[in-house]
Design a protein around this motif. Structure first.
Motif, short mmCIF file in Angstrom:
data_model
loop_
_atom_site.label_atom_id
_atom_site.label_comp_id
_atom_site.label_asym_id
_atom_site.label_seq_id
_atom_site.Cartn_x
_atom_site.Cartn_y
_atom_site.Cartn_z
N LYS A 159 38.31 30.40 36.53
CA LYS A 159 39.08 30.68 37.76
C LYS A 159 40.54 31.02 37.41
CE LYS A 159 40.23 28.26 42.00
NZ LYS A 159 40.28 26.92 42.60
N LEU A 160 41.08 30.30 36.44
CA LEU A 160 42.47 30.56 36.03
C LEU A 160 42.59 31.95 35.41
CD1 LEU A 160 43.29 27.06 34.52
CD2 LEU A 160 44.56 28.14 36.39
N ALA A 161 41.59 32.35 34.64
CA ALA A 161 41.61 33.68 34.02
C ALA A 161 41.54 34.77 35.10
CB ALA A 161 40.45 33.83 33.04
N GLN A 162 40.68 34.55 36.09
CA GLN A 162 40.56 35.53 37.18
C GLN A 162 41.84 35.62 38.00
OE1 GLN A 162 37.11 33.78 38.98
NE2 GLN A 162 35.67 35.13 37.90
N LYS A 163 42.48 34.48 38.19
CA LYS A 163 43.71 34.42 38.98
C LYS A 163 44.78 35.34 38.38
CE LYS A 163 46.80 30.80 40.83
NZ LYS A 163 46.35 30.64 42.23
N GLY A 164 44.83 35.41 37.05
CA GLY A 164 45.81 36.28 36.39
C GLY A 164 45.57 37.75 36.71
N ILE A 165 44.30 38.08 36.85
CA ILE A 165 43.96 39.47 37.16
C ILE A 165 44.23 39.77 38.64
CG2 ILE A 165 41.95 41.00 37.43
CD1 ILE A 165 41.02 39.79 34.67
N VAL A 166 43.90 38.82 39.50
CA VAL A 166 44.12 39.02 40.94
C VAL A 166 45.61 39.19 41.24
CG1 VAL A 166 43.94 37.92 43.22
CG2 VAL A 166 42.03 37.77 41.59
N LEU A 167 46.45 38.42 40.56
CA LEU A 167 47.88 38.52 40.83
C LEU A 167 48.46 39.85 40.35
CD1 LEU A 167 49.05 34.87 40.04
CD2 LEU A 167 48.90 35.95 42.27
N THR A 168 47.86 40.43 39.32
CA THR A 168 48.35 41.73 38.82
C THR A 168 47.74 42.89 39.61
OG1 THR A 168 48.46 40.73 36.62
CG2 THR A 168 48.69 43.12 36.73
N GLN A 169 46.51 42.72 40.02
CA GLN A 169 45.84 43.76 40.83
C GLN A 169 45.31 43.09 42.11
OE1 GLN A 169 45.15 46.24 42.72
NE2 GLN A 169 45.21 47.51 40.87
N PRO A 170 46.12 43.02 43.15
CA PRO A 170 45.72 42.28 44.36
C PRO A 170 44.61 42.98 45.16
CG PRO A 170 48.13 42.56 44.24
CD PRO A 170 47.52 43.47 43.22
N SER A 171 44.42 44.26 44.95
CA SER A 171 43.42 44.97 45.75
C SER A 171 42.00 44.59 45.32
CB SER A 171 43.60 46.49 45.60
OG SER A 171 42.40 47.16 45.90
N GLU A 172 41.27 43.96 46.24
CA GLU A 172 39.90 43.57 45.93
C GLU A 172 39.04 44.82 45.70
OE1 GLU A 172 38.32 40.64 48.62
OE2 GLU A 172 36.34 40.69 47.66
N GLU A 173 39.37 45.86 46.43
CA GLU A 173 38.61 47.10 46.32
C GLU A 173 38.68 47.67 44.89
OE1 GLU A 173 38.49 51.47 48.56
OE2 GLU A 173 40.14 50.06 48.94
N ILE A 174 39.89 47.72 44.35
CA ILE A 174 40.05 48.26 42.98
C ILE A 174 39.37 47.34 41.97
CG2 ILE A 174 41.73 48.80 41.16
CD1 ILE A 174 43.62 49.78 43.37
N ARG A 175 39.55 46.03 42.15
CA ARG A 175 38.90 45.10 41.20
C ARG A 175 37.39 45.27 41.20
NH1 ARG A 175 42.14 41.17 43.68
NH2 ARG A 175 40.24 40.05 44.23
N LYS A 176 36.83 45.51 42.38
CA LYS A 176 35.37 45.71 42.47
C LYS A 176 34.93 46.99 41.75
CE LYS A 176 33.62 43.08 46.41
NZ LYS A 176 33.57 43.08 47.89
N MET A 177 35.80 48.00 41.81
CA MET A 177 35.50 49.23 41.08
C MET A 177 35.54 49.02 39.56
SD MET A 177 37.66 52.07 43.20
CE MET A 177 37.94 53.00 41.66
N LEU A 178 36.43 48.15 39.13
CA LEU A 178 36.57 47.92 37.69
C LEU A 178 35.46 47.05 37.13
CD1 LEU A 178 40.43 47.28 37.51
CD2 LEU A 178 39.21 49.37 36.88
N ARG A 179 34.90 46.21 37.98
CA ARG A 179 33.93 45.23 37.49
C ARG A 179 32.78 45.82 36.66
NH1 ARG A 179 33.04 40.00 37.60
NH2 ARG A 179 30.89 39.42 37.15
N PRO A 180 32.08 46.86 37.17
CA PRO A 180 30.99 47.43 36.36
C PRO A 180 31.48 47.99 35.02
CG PRO A 180 31.29 48.66 38.43
CD PRO A 180 32.20 47.49 38.49
#
Lengths: 76, 76, 76, 76, 76, 76
Positions: free
Chosen positions: B23-44
């Motif tokens: 969760k802490l590792a993910q939090k670092g990514i969320v704070l740098t890229q707040p857009s859930e939409e973009i993060r979902k695109m990057l996931r695959p």
């Protein structure tokens, strides 16, 4: 599944501590990519790439620090 | 949102400690890229790339060091 | 094989501690790629690539931290 | 500017500690690339690149170790 | 050769400690690539590449942590 | 030159500690690439590359851990 649960960081000796560190490194990958099928497809890629192997060894090294400290370096 | 707030580093056992590290590792990514939409695109992209998975596992390993120490390695 | 088992993190001096750190770094690679044949094929690749050598040295550095701490930095 | 000065590593709780770790990671980038204009140009690049996001999260993880230790892990 | 042996992690001051950290980082490379000839060929490559220089500096940073701790940070 | 010598890891506050960490990161690069001319040529490359900036920030983060510990995190 229950037997994948991390119960303790204590191990009998450095050898088992190292095995636990490997398991901890793999756990990080499994949680990010839960599909066993995809992980199996990736295995021949990273296991035959020198830089990927070195990077894997680095993750193990970080976990081994944690495990070794948790076991007071197996001194005594 | 309130339930994403980090309340404590204490966990009941190593398994929950590892989940917190993720969760802490993910939090670092969320704070740098707040857009859930973009993060979902990057996931695959990163979840099917061996080197990205290894790098993710390394971030988790660093946080797990912190969490394990905070919990005195769950030794008693 | 028995003589590859990690028995202890204690060493007589920093020099032997460093050798152990190198062995620990290699162990991480052996466990991920058990085939000696494939590892031998990879060796000329990473041993002539500056970035791979630096990355290898980093893994050794992390293990050396662990080994040095386990030996109380060979003070006394 | 004065309000960018790092005054203390103490924070009230883990959440604020994590925010400080993010600020510390950004500070390293600002000191290397002081031009706000250039940093703004780079932002869309790394914030939409999975590997850059993971690397950013790793820097935060290292700082969070420091901040957490400085606060005795917020254990009282 | 004897004078390459690592005798102690103690140094008189931070400056010498940093020099030792550099030596420790180089030692990791020498042990992986023992041929001085090949290392000399690689030197112009990594010493003119910004990312290689940053990576080298990171290995030194990890060893400097170890050396600084071994010397109680030269406090007193 | 004398004023580049690292005298102490003690600093008055976290802000100066961070500045020292930056100096320590740069020192690693200077020792590997002593030519100021070449370093100046490389600067526009890495200072406008997001991944290089993140990597630089990571080296600073490792040194900041060391400096913060040496100063007992400036607590009191």
């Amino acid at each position: 599944m229950p037997n994948d649960q991390l119960q303790t960081l204590r191990t009998k000796n450095p050898e088992e501590g190292y095995q636990l560190a490997v398991k901890l490194a793999q756990k990080g990958i499994v949680l990010t990519q839960p599909s066993e099928e995809i992980r199996k497809m990736l295995r021949p890629v990273y296991s035959t790439n020198a830089d990927s192997l070195i990077a894997t060894s680095q993750v193990v090294a970080i976990h081994f620090q944690t495990v070794a400290f948790a076991n007071n370096y197996w001194n005594q």
